[in-house]
Design an enzyme around this catalytic site. Structure first.
Site, PDB file in Angstrom:
ATOM      1  N   ASP A  73      -6.553  -5.045  -4.240  1.00  0.00           N
ATOM      2  CA  ASP A  73      -6.260  -3.649  -3.921  1.00  0.00           C
ATOM      3  C   ASP A  73      -4.993  -3.147  -4.605  1.00  0.00           C
ATOM      4  O   ASP A  73      -4.862  -1.949  -4.894  1.00  0.00           O
ATOM      5  CB  ASP A  73      -6.074  -3.451  -2.409  1.00  0.00           C
ATOM      6  CG  ASP A  73      -7.111  -4.126  -1.546  1.00  0.00           C
ATOM      7  OD1 ASP A  73      -7.593  -5.209  -1.926  1.00  0.00           O
ATOM      8  OD2 ASP A  73      -7.420  -3.597  -0.465  1.00  0.00           O
TER       9      ASP A  73
ATOM     10  N   ASP B 142       0.801  -1.225   0.000  1.00  0.00           N
ATOM     11  CA  ASP B 142       0.000   0.000   0.000  1.00  0.00           C
ATOM     12  C   ASP B 142       0.834   1.274   0.000  1.00  0.00           C
ATOM     13  O   ASP B 142       0.308   2.377   0.207  1.00  0.00           O
ATOM     14  CB  ASP B 142      -0.973  -0.012   1.178  1.00  0.00           C
ATOM     15  CG  ASP B 142      -2.066  -1.042   0.978  1.00  0.00           C
ATOM     16  OD1 ASP B 142      -2.530  -1.177  -0.168  1.00  0.00           O
ATOM     17  OD2 ASP B 142      -2.444  -1.727   1.948  1.00  0.00           O
TER      18      ASP B 142
END
Length: 377
Positions: free
Chosen positions: A149, A88
């Site tokens: 994601d 991330d």
């Protein structure tokens, strides 16, 4: 049409700046208040992104000053390598350092974003042909694991490749995007949240979930990540297959939207009052629909269909889920879900939901496309 909703978000953000100081919002915990952290979570870039969007829309220095402080915090975080052993990094640094570069052409911010891209590149596992989502190399559970994601983290690498001329960034991002397309997207255009590969040779093992209802169900936020993520990667890579995948996933999503226009947290759960929604999934999808439409010819009949669907989605969020600037609320949209099965903030504010809601509003009102790629690209 969208100005009042944007004004509410601006007012809430101005108050939050004073309340939060140098801390970062993540999710709420059953109240109308955000739980704060000291820039240690995977979601902290979304607060920075909100501040940059507010500054771009208004030119008001209070938002810029707050945004610049967040970038300084992200510089310190990278230097400390604090809670960055995950993919991330793209969320964190695209919406903070890269955002400052896009808005102001600040060279130190550009360097920070490039340094962050190099850290993300360390997660490339050549033997498996993937960017490892979570945990250190060799992790017995996560060593060969990807999650959907990550498609939103790849634009940091693709941008870095364009900035530096180094083809390795693009090679890695493209390989991961294509492997994600092959294994995360099912034959009916639904999606797995996560997929496991043999870390030694990249052989497929199984699909599964972490935050969805079951391994075989479709977590709506995961589907939303796929819609927007494949579209963004298509813009960089010029790959028609990736754009087609985004379109197919979007059709699947839109066919399952309930009457009030905002999805439940998983497409498998009953559409009834006792089931949790995920307003953030709808906000992400609205941005994805507009991104898809921006890559279609004006003569393509689906172009207007996707634009209209995005407007319908944002209208549903605005009219049924958005907070007003009344002095109390800290979030923009209610009824986001973080981790329903885990019992973590299943019906709350989510800072990523707020970011994508504001990005969608500014895309519709001003054509501001966020910070995933250079303006005019």
């Amino acid at each position: 049409m969208w100005q009042q909703a944007i004004g509410d978000a601006l007012g809430i953000t101005a108050r939050n700046l004073k309340k939060f100081g140098d801390r970062f919002p993540h999710v709420s915990d059953g109240s109308n208040k955000y739980v704060l952290n000291d820039n240690t979570d995977w979601t902290d870039g979304f607060w920075s992104g909100i501040l940059w969007l507010c500054y771009e829309y208004t030119g008001d220095e209070q938002y810029r000053e707050g945004a610049v402080r967040t970038v300084a915090s992200f510089r310190e975080r990278l230097d400390r390598f604090e809670n960055l052993d995950h993919h991330d990094i793209g969320f964190l640094y695209s919406l903070s350092a890269k955002a400052q570069w896009i808005v102001e052409k600040d060279e130190s911010a550009r360097k920070l974003a490039l340094d962050a891209a190099d850290v993300l590149m360390r997660r490339w596992r050549a033997d498996a042909g993937i960017i490892q989502a979570w945990g250190p190399k060799g992790d017995p559970e996560n060593g060969g694991r990807i999650i959907i994601d990550c498609l939103l983290n790849l634009p940091l690498l693709l941008w870095a490749g364009e900035q530096t001329g180094d083809p390795e960034y693009r090679r890695v991002a493209e390989a991961h995007a294509l492997k994600s397309r092959r294994f995360l997207v099912r034959g009916d255009d639904s999606s797995y949240h996560t997929f496991y590969f043999d870390p030694e040779n990249g052989n497929a093992i199984r699909g599964g979930t972490h935050q969805g209802n079951t391994d075989g169900s479709t977590w709506t936020r995961g589907q939303a990540w796929g819609i927007y993520g494949f579209a963004l990667n298509s813009r960089y890579l010029g790959n028609a297959d990736l754009l087609e995948t985004a379109k197919r996933m979007a059709r699947h999503f839109l066919a399952r939207v309930p009457e009030d226009g905002v999805v439940y947290w998983d497409f498998e759960v009953p559409q009834e009052p006792s089931s949790y929604r995920d307003s953030s999934a709808s906000a992400i999808t609205a941005c994805g629909l507009l991104e898809i439409a921006s890559q279609l010819d004006e003569s393509d009949p689906e172009r207007q269909r996707f634009i209209d669907a995005a407007k319908t989605t944002v209208t549903a969020l605005r009219d049924g889920y958005a907070e007003r600037d009344d002095g109390e609320a800290e979030g923009f949209i209610r009824r986001g879900s973080y981790h329903v099965r885990g019992g973590i903030s299943p019906d709350d504010y989510t800072i990523w939901g707020d970011y994508y809601y504001l990005e969608a509003l500014l895309r519709l009102e001003r054509g501001v496309t966020g910070y995933w790629y250079e303006r005019g690209r």
